[in-house]
Design an enzyme around this catalytic site. Structure first.
Site, short mmCIF file in Angstrom:
data_model
loop_
_atom_site.label_atom_id
_atom_site.label_comp_id
_atom_site.label_asym_id
_atom_site.label_seq_id
_atom_site.Cartn_x
_atom_site.Cartn_y
_atom_site.Cartn_z
N CYS A 108 -13.39 -14.02 -21.72
CA CYS A 108 -13.18 -12.65 -22.19
C CYS A 108 -14.52 -12.02 -22.57
CB CYS A 108 -12.14 -12.62 -23.30
SG CYS A 108 -11.35 -11.00 -23.46
N HIS A 109 -14.81 -11.79 -23.85
CA HIS A 109 -16.10 -11.24 -24.27
C HIS A 109 -17.19 -12.31 -24.43
CE1 HIS A 109 -14.11 -7.39 -25.13
NE2 HIS A 109 -15.32 -6.87 -25.21
N GLY A 110 -16.84 -13.59 -24.30
CA GLY A 110 -17.83 -14.67 -24.41
C GLY A 110 -19.03 -14.51 -23.49
#
Length: 182
Positions: A108-110
């Site tokens: 995801c936003h990682g």
């Protein structure tokens, strides 16, 4: 036994950390969770780290050692990755993992942290819509997909695909270990 570290911070996406942590344990992996100064943190929806009384204490970013881990998992929730990507110790650790061709996996936003570490340049990746431009500007070839594996770099566009993401982490590390043993 394979070993992984989940790197996160305050405001993490709760289900990203909970799912990846327990899946790693279920597969028999040694798992650490790293936060700034090893401080306890709370997720976006209130999950605390450490999660339960059986969990090991959190480790500090200063303790990250690329020779210790087979994989690093970078979880989402826009707040945590945005804070984590500002830490030079984490960025240096990711660059060292990349240089050793160990699994660097962002969910995801990682991948925002991967962008700041400079490990996506020239790679195929997928991206959550909120950071797609950042991943493109970091030099990655962004493909519309749930999960992309490019060598030892794994990206996942959205937490709903975390099961496929983790399967790719397990398969990639197993392939690396089999290749090293041959």
């Amino acid at each position: 036994m394979p070993s992984a570290v989940i790197i996160t911070g305050p405001g993490f996406q709760d289900h990203d950390v909970v799912y990846t942590y327990y899946r790693l344990l279920e597969e028999g992996w040694n798992v650490d969770v790293a936060t700034k100064n090893g401080a306890d943190v709370t997720g976006k929806y209130g999950v605390p780290l450490p999660m339960d009384k059986t969990a090991k204490p959190l480790i500090a970013f200063e303790q990250l050692d690329p020779d210790t881990y087979d994989a690093v998992i970078l979880t989402g929730g826009h707040e945590a990755p945005d804070r984590v990507r500002q830490d030079a110790l984490v960025l240096d650790f990711l660059r060292a993992m990349d240089a050793r061709e160990k699994v660097v996996a962002g969910l995801c936003h990682g991948p925002w942290i991967m962008v700041s570490a400079g490990v996506l340049k020239g790679r195929r990746a997928c991206a959550y819509i909120g950071l797609r431009d950042d991943v493109i500007n970091a030099g990655a070839d962004v493909v519309d997909s749930d999960v992309i594996v490019d060598g030892h770099i794994i990206t996942c566009s959205y937490y709903a695909y975390v099961g496929r993401f983790m399967q790719q982490v397990f398969e990639t590390v197993a392939e690396q270990q089999a290749s090293a043993a041959a």
